[in-house]
Scaffold this motif. Structure first.
Motif, mmCIF file in Angstrom:
data_model
loop_
_atom_site.group_PDB
_atom_site.id
_atom_site.type_symbol
_atom_site.label_atom_id
_atom_site.label_comp_id
_atom_site.label_asym_id
_atom_site.label_seq_id
_atom_site.Cartn_x
_atom_site.Cartn_y
_atom_site.Cartn_z
ATOM 1 N N MET A 145 -26.074 -2.356 -7.325
ATOM 2 C CA MET A 145 -24.882 -2.452 -8.372
ATOM 3 C C MET A 145 -24.666 -1.257 -9.225
ATOM 4 O O MET A 145 -23.725 -1.146 -9.976
ATOM 5 C CB MET A 145 -25.180 -3.673 -9.317
ATOM 6 N N GLY A 146 -25.203 -0.139 -8.767
ATOM 7 C CA GLY A 146 -24.771 1.025 -9.140
ATOM 8 C C GLY A 146 -25.417 1.347 -10.819
ATOM 9 O O GLY A 146 -24.382 1.920 -11.366
ATOM 10 N N LEU A 245 -35.299 7.040 -5.992
ATOM 11 C CA LEU A 245 -34.593 5.744 -5.432
ATOM 12 C C LEU A 245 -34.224 5.577 -4.021
ATOM 13 O O LEU A 245 -34.658 4.628 -3.446
ATOM 14 C CB LEU A 245 -33.500 5.537 -6.494
ATOM 15 N N LYS A 246 -33.818 6.639 -3.775
ATOM 16 C CA LYS A 246 -33.527 6.967 -2.061
ATOM 17 C C LYS A 246 -34.724 6.453 -1.213
ATOM 18 O O LYS A 246 -34.828 5.749 -0.182
ATOM 19 C CB LYS A 246 -32.832 8.151 -1.665
ATOM 20 N N ALA A 247 -35.927 7.046 -1.591
ATOM 21 C CA ALA A 247 -37.209 6.981 -1.068
ATOM 22 C C ALA A 247 -37.761 5.879 -1.344
ATOM 23 O O ALA A 247 -38.280 5.304 -0.314
ATOM 24 C CB ALA A 247 -38.124 8.072 -1.589
ATOM 25 N N TYR A 256 -25.589 0.964 -0.375
ATOM 26 C CA TYR A 256 -25.062 0.890 -1.613
ATOM 27 C C TYR A 256 -25.359 2.320 -2.849
ATOM 28 O O TYR A 256 -24.774 2.075 -3.775
ATOM 29 C CB TYR A 256 -25.692 -0.322 -2.420
ATOM 30 N N GLY A 257 -25.893 3.200 -2.248
ATOM 31 C CA GLY A 257 -26.069 4.130 -3.225
ATOM 32 C C GLY A 257 -24.957 4.913 -3.532
ATOM 33 O O GLY A 257 -24.714 5.333 -4.570
ATOM 34 N N GLU A 258 -24.175 5.055 -2.657
ATOM 35 C CA GLU A 258 -22.473 5.637 -3.136
ATOM 36 C C GLU A 258 -21.577 4.480 -3.164
ATOM 37 O O GLU A 258 -20.289 4.888 -3.752
ATOM 38 C CB GLU A 258 -22.238 6.778 -1.847
#
Length: 262
Positions: A145-146, A245-247, A256-258
């Motif tokens: 959800m960013g 977080l990406k790892a 959803y990261g971007e």
């Protein structure tokens, strides 16, 4: 202090149980072998509570009630088992065109059950709800959800429980197992949050009795000994460190990261 009485004649087999604790008492009563009904009352002093409990006991004795010899066989604690809890969530989730329809069905169903059954549903919900209060799941919700505040994480976990036991358990073990369900939400323009289910049992109680949420919380605590205490959680991730977080969840980050669900 607990006192249990039974009353039997040619047409009636009933039980009556009163439990005093501190400034309050709780009474359970009904047909023998049933869940029964519940009443509770709180007093300003312990002496006032004691006097009222003694008065009620004497009143039952005058009406012919006798001390019970087998409480376990006499009082059925609840019909709402853990298995039925999950079945009700499944029924609610698949009822109607959206969660609102399912929640309306759930509240109406619970309002037809005994107060102990309503409380027991809420107790099962709360137990699983607390087990989902994990650092990994919060990190996943943050990516999806960013961002994810305390309240947002509460509503996310409520949504997760509504998805059913299999989805819930898989997500606790690996939050990326939610990806198929999240994709469907994204197509519908929705987010994984369901605040309303947190109050389903309370609404059912109010619908059944006409009493407010304060009365419900008092009965819930007396029956379950569960005070709804919020757990403390040390997060093992940093919201400012996107690489960490990406790892942790590369699949979620890719989706959803971007472009978070919002």
């Amino acid at each position: 202090m607990e006192t249990v009485f039974v009353y039997k004649d040619e047409v009636s087999h009933r039980f009556w149980r009163i439990t005093r604790s501190g400034l309050s008492y709780i009474v359970m009563y009904g047909k023998e072998g049933s869940v029964g009904m519940v009443k509770t009352k709180t007093f300003e002093t312990e002496e006032d509570c004691d006097n009222e409990v003694k008065r009620l006991i004497q009143l039952k004795l005058k009406k012919g009630y006798q001390p019970a010899s087998s409480v376990g066989l006499m009082i059925k604690e609840t019909t709402l088992t853990e298995e039925l809890f999950w079945e009700l969530l499944e029924k609610a989730r698949t009822t109607g065109d959206d969660p609102e329809d399912g929640l309306e069905w759930l509240v109406n169903y619970l309002s037809t059950k005994s107060i102990k059954d309503i409380v027991n549903f809420d107790y099962h919900f709360h137990e699983y709800y607390m087990k989902s209060y994990t650092s990994d799941l919060w990190a996943a919700a943050y990516i999806i959800m960013g961002g994810c505040s305390d309240d947002c994480f509460d509503y996310f976990r409520a949504w997760l429980l509504f998805q059913g036991k299999k989805v819930y358990e898989s997500a606790i073990e690996n939050p990326e197992s939610l990806i198929p369900y999240l994709k469907k939400l994204g197509e519908q323009g929705e987010v994984p949050q369901l605040e309303e289910i947190l109050f389903a049992a309370c609404e059912a109680y109010e619908k059944k009795t006409g009493n407010d949420d304060e009365d419900y919380l008092a009965i819930y605590e007396k029956l379950t000994k569960d005070p709804f205490i919020q757990l403390e959680l040390d997060l093992d991730w940093d919201e400012e460190n996107e690489e960490s977080l990406k790892a942790m969840f590369p699949g979620l980050w890719e989706l959803y990261g971007e472009s978070p669900l919002e």
